[in-house]
Design an enzyme around this catalytic site. Structure first.
Site, PDB file in Angstrom:
ATOM      1  CG  ASN A  41      -2.339   0.514   0.830  1.00 23.02           C
ATOM      2  OD1 ASN A  41      -2.452   1.472   0.060  1.00 23.02           O
ATOM      3  ND2 ASN A  41      -3.375  -0.107   1.373  1.00 23.02           N
ATOM      4  CG  HIS A  54      23.904   4.263  11.843  1.00 21.58           C
ATOM      5  ND1 HIS A  54      24.736   4.808  10.890  1.00 21.58           N
ATOM      6  CD2 HIS A  54      22.646   4.463  11.400  1.00 21.58           C
ATOM      7  CE1 HIS A  54      24.007   5.336   9.919  1.00 21.58           C
ATOM      8  NE2 HIS A  54      22.732   5.142  10.206  1.00 21.58           N
ATOM      9  CB  THR A  92      12.609  -5.393  18.360  1.00 21.13           C
ATOM     10  OG1 THR A  92      11.922  -6.019  19.450  1.00 21.13           O
ATOM     11  CG2 THR A  92      12.227  -3.917  18.297  1.00 21.13           C
ATOM     12  CE  LYS A  93      13.269  -9.524  22.327  1.00 16.79           C
ATOM     13  NZ  LYS A  93      12.963 -10.014  23.702  1.00 16.79           N
TER      14      LYS A  93
END
Length: 371
Positions: free
Chosen positions: A269, A299, A347-348
């Site tokens: 989308n 980073h 995040t997992k």
């Protein structure tokens, strides 16, 4: 690339030598030309600060000792590696003498890169050596720091640490052969998961691909395009054929495109932002909502190396639904049939069939299916 290693350890079979040998093994796999100087076996006096080298000597040191053997190697070297056990919070005295004597050459013209290898019995003694390396050696010689590698106590001669040094040696391949860099080699470098040094040839090629992606997405996001035209532009962006079942509502943004892999019956989308340098893989039948962010780069946390990048891929399985404004971070795998709620930050890894939501995303409700 010609690499000169100054090994300041007095022990030919010690911990520092083991780290140096591991680095050499990795670097030689890529045909680098390595010279290792065991400075403790050389007769190298300390600098006299007489300034003869910068006056009458015209770059020649007045002291005619074994440093005269090293000067020609320094003039040809493109990278230098300082290796030392930590003695009294710094380099060995023998290595320090050799470092100080480089002053006679001022700044060797071909020397552009450096690395540091340190071994010790404790993890809290590196400060002096690292400070001198960063704030004196690198700064004065205007060298790019390729990495600092330390080992203490049981890390010394451990296979994990030696593998780290071998991998570092191998990683210099694309850093030194800019003329050979192309998109295929760039993708291999990104898929390796190794650190991408800021300003390296890999990083420079990344910037090139970013500008190409901006040019293509600017055309994609301007005006109306038929589904067929969108697929053609996405083919140009990714360098791959897309199935006729693929659908998208622009605008769409990416700063690479060449490591984006899209399956059949996928719909994306409007407003999505894909950072695909590290690799994004989208399985068949997946639906991606408005303004979803997929980010595959991280980073370096060290402020002095913050511009360095670590790539990791994102894998999205089949028939996944990712809600609007969700963010999926690097290294995440989302299993088949899973649902990611709107606004979630993933995040997992997400198991197949699971429903996750929130910041950070956690399971909510029951699985929608068993896969």
């Amino acid at each position: 690339m010609k690499i000169l290693i100054l090994n300041g350890s007095p022990r030919p079979n010690g911990n520092t030598a083991a780290m140096v040998n591991a680095f050499v093994d990795g670097a030689q796999e890529n045909k680098h030309e390595i010279t290792v100087i065991p400075v403790c076996k050389k007769k190298i006096a300390g600098c006299l600060a007489c300034e003869y080298c910068h006056t009458k000597g015209e770059g020649q040191c007045i002291q005619k000792d074994d440093m005269q053997e090293i000067y020609p190697l320094l003039q040809e070297a493109e990278m230098i590696v300082l290796a030392s056990p930590v003695y009294y919070h710094s380099f060995t005295g023998q290595l320090q003498c050799a470092i100080n004597r480089i002053y006679a050459l001022d700044k060797p013209a071909k020397l552009k890169k450096a690395a540091l290898i340190l071994s010790s019995g404790s993890d809290d003694v590196y400060g002096g050596a690292i400070y001198e390396y960063r704030n004196s050696f690198l700064e004065y010689l205007e060298l790019e720091d390729m990495g600092i590698f330390t080992a203490f106590d049981k890390q010394n001669k451990s296979e994990e640490k030696l593998n780290e040094l071998r991998q570092f040696g191998r990683s210099l391949r694309d850093e030194t052969k800019g003329a050979d860099m192309n998109t295929e080699k760039f993708i291999r470098a990104m898929d390796s998961g190794e650190k991408i040094k800021a300003g390296s040839f890999v990083h420079q090629h990344m910037v090139k691909l970013t500008n190409e992606a901006m040019r293509i997405t600017a055309r994609l996001n301007q005006g109306y395009h038929t589904p067929e035209e969108i697929r053609e532009l996405m083919k140009e962006l990714t360098g791959r054929e897309l199935d006729n079942t693929f659908g998208m509502f622009p605008p769409f943004y990416t700063d690479c495109g060449k490591n984006l892999h899209i399956g059949k019956n996928v719909f994306i989308n409007s407003g999505c932002q894909f950072q695909d340098q590290g690799g994004i893989y989208i399985g068949d039948g997946t639906l991606i909502g408005h303004s979803v962010v997929l980010a595959t780069l991280n980073h370096d946390p060290d402020p002095e190396h913050r511009a360095d990048l670590y790539p990791k891929p994102i894998y999205i399985g089949k028939n996944v639904w990712i809600g609007a404004h969700a963010t999926v971070l690097q290294g995440v795998t989302i299993g088949d049939g899973a649902i990611v709620a709107a606004g979630a930050v993933v995040t997992k890894d997400v198991p197949a069939g699971a429903v996750v939501g929130g910041v950070p995303a956690k399971p909510i409700g029951k699985k929608v299916c068993e896969i």
